[in-house]
Design a protein around this motif. Structure first.
Motif, PDB file in Angstrom:
ATOM      1  N   GLN A 198       0.860  -1.269   0.074  1.00  0.00           N
ATOM      2  CA  GLN A 198      -0.024  -0.091  -0.037  1.00  0.00           C
ATOM      3  C   GLN A 198       0.930   1.180  -0.065  1.00  0.00           C
ATOM      4  O   GLN A 198       1.737   1.353   0.872  1.00  0.00           O
ATOM      5  CB  GLN A 198      -0.977   0.190   1.218  1.00  0.00           C
ATOM      6  CG  GLN A 198      -1.921  -0.881   1.308  1.00  0.00           C
ATOM      7  CD  GLN A 198      -3.302  -0.393   1.047  1.00  0.00           C
ATOM      8  OE1 GLN A 198      -3.541   0.636   0.756  1.00  0.00           O
ATOM      9  NE2 GLN A 198      -4.178  -1.406   0.479  1.00  0.00           N
ATOM     10  N   VAL A 199       0.770   1.886  -1.177  1.00  0.00           N
ATOM     11  CA  VAL A 199       1.664   3.334  -0.934  1.00  0.00           C
ATOM     12  C   VAL A 199       0.528   4.542  -1.509  1.00  0.00           C
ATOM     13  O   VAL A 199      -0.472   4.296  -1.944  1.00  0.00           O
ATOM     14  CB  VAL A 199       2.863   3.091  -2.116  1.00  0.00           C
ATOM     15  CG1 VAL A 199       3.701   2.152  -1.895  1.00  0.00           C
ATOM     16  CG2 VAL A 199       2.244   2.959  -3.388  1.00  0.00           C
ATOM     17  N   ASP A 200       1.182   5.658  -0.936  1.00  0.00           N
ATOM     18  CA  ASP A 200       0.254   6.781  -1.345  1.00  0.00           C
ATOM     19  C   ASP A 200       0.447   7.514  -2.659  1.00  0.00           C
ATOM     20  O   ASP A 200      -0.350   7.911  -3.626  1.00  0.00           O
ATOM     21  CB  ASP A 200       0.411   7.986  -0.572  1.00  0.00           C
ATOM     22  CG  ASP A 200       0.318   7.776   1.135  1.00  0.00           C
ATOM     23  OD1 ASP A 200      -0.925   6.832   1.314  1.00  0.00           O
ATOM     24  OD2 ASP A 200       1.049   7.908   1.909  1.00  0.00           O
ATOM     25  N   ASP A 201       1.541   7.292  -3.144  1.00  0.00           N
ATOM     26  CA  ASP A 201       1.884   7.756  -4.714  1.00  0.00           C
ATOM     27  C   ASP A 201       2.208   6.346  -5.540  1.00  0.00           C
ATOM     28  O   ASP A 201       3.012   5.632  -5.224  1.00  0.00           O
ATOM     29  CB  ASP A 201       3.241   8.359  -4.311  1.00  0.00           C
ATOM     30  CG  ASP A 201       3.809   8.997  -5.961  1.00  0.00           C
ATOM     31  OD1 ASP A 201       3.150   8.694  -6.854  1.00  0.00           O
ATOM     32  OD2 ASP A 201       4.742   9.843  -5.759  1.00  0.00           O
ATOM     33  N   ASP A 207      -3.172   2.554  -9.401  1.00  0.00           N
ATOM     34  CA  ASP A 207      -1.611   2.533  -9.991  1.00  0.00           C
ATOM     35  C   ASP A 207      -1.582   1.783 -11.185  1.00  0.00           C
ATOM     36  O   ASP A 207      -0.698   1.469 -11.634  1.00  0.00           O
ATOM     37  CB  ASP A 207      -0.692   1.765  -8.905  1.00  0.00           C
ATOM     38  CG  ASP A 207      -1.045   0.538  -8.432  1.00  0.00           C
ATOM     39  OD1 ASP A 207      -2.068  -0.335  -9.219  1.00  0.00           O
ATOM     40  OD2 ASP A 207      -0.673  -0.037  -7.621  1.00  0.00           O
TER      41      ASP A 207
END
Ligand SMILES: *Cc1c(COP(=O)(O)O)cnc(C)c1O
Length: 219
Positions: A162-165, A195
């Protein structure tokens, strides 16, 4: 409020087209899998009527009734954790399994009458709580897969961290692509609602999109 599936789908298509254009790829190289877990069947049918033919489910007990209720020209993908004792319920129905990860699954698949099309799931972020094989476990498991005459190996699949960007996913996608090329996989199942553009740029062939199409899941 009901999601506007037609509007969502055209936004997704626009995003796919843009990503393909930037990556110098053809739209035809990418399959959109609509991940319909927990989504009411009437919404799945709307997506079907708009032309979507690939759907993904992650729970066997939910997947079977859908398979039975919906048109037979749907290509179904199993993207959730698949316990080996459930394989005989899903595989004979022609589902593509994206989450091959254990010897016990292979043992069950060998008992079936028909071969199964499958992708190996890789824990590409090497996260302790995640399913899938660690990259270093892949060569040995792949050998077992090759010895399993009932598995038709398609390629690799991963659910990244899980990443924000979404840009932060790029190294993971790139790594999965490299591993897939090493094993000779034709399919590369990576990229989700947040993404998939980056995944397409990094060589994805199958993007798995839930939220962007059906809205935020209630459970
Ligand atoms: C739920 C799910 C998806 C879809 O995720 P979204 O972020 O809603 O697009 C994709 N792949 C797998 C394996 C999933 O379980």
């Amino acid at each position: 409020m009901k999601p506007d599936i037609a509007d969502n789908l055209s936004r997704i298509e626009e995003r796919i087209h843009l990503a393909c254009e930037r990556a110098g790829r053809n739209r035809e190289e990418i399959t959109l899998i609509a991940v319909s877990k927990t989504v009411p069947t009437d919404l799945i049918r709307i997506a079907y009527d708009l032309g979507v033919r690939d759907f993904g489910e992650s729970r066997v007990q939910e997947a079977i009734p859908r398979f039975e209720a919906l048109p037979k020209d749907i290509r179904w993908h199993f993207v959730g954790k698949l316990q080996s004792n459930k394989i005989k319920k899903i595989a004979p129905l022609g589902w593509v399994v994206h989450t091959l990860e254990s010897q016990s699954q292979l043992t069950e698949i060998q008992k079936l009458e028909e071969p199964v099309q499958a992708l190996i799931e890789v824990n590409i972020g090497e996260e302790p709580q995640k399913s899938g094989l660690l990259p270093e476990e892949l060569p040995v498991f792949f050998e077992s897969v090759l010895h399993c005459s009932n598995v038709h190996f398609l390629g690799l699949m991963a659910i990244g961290p899980q990443v924000d960007d979404p840009e932060l996913m790029r190294p993971y996608f790139r790594k999965l692509k490299t591993l897939n090329d090493q094993l000779g996989g034709n399919w590369l199942s990576m990229g989700m609602s947040g993404d998939f553009e980056v995944a397409i740029q990094e060589g994805s062939t199958h993007i798995r999109v839930g939220t962007a199409l059906f809205g935020v899941r209630s459970n």
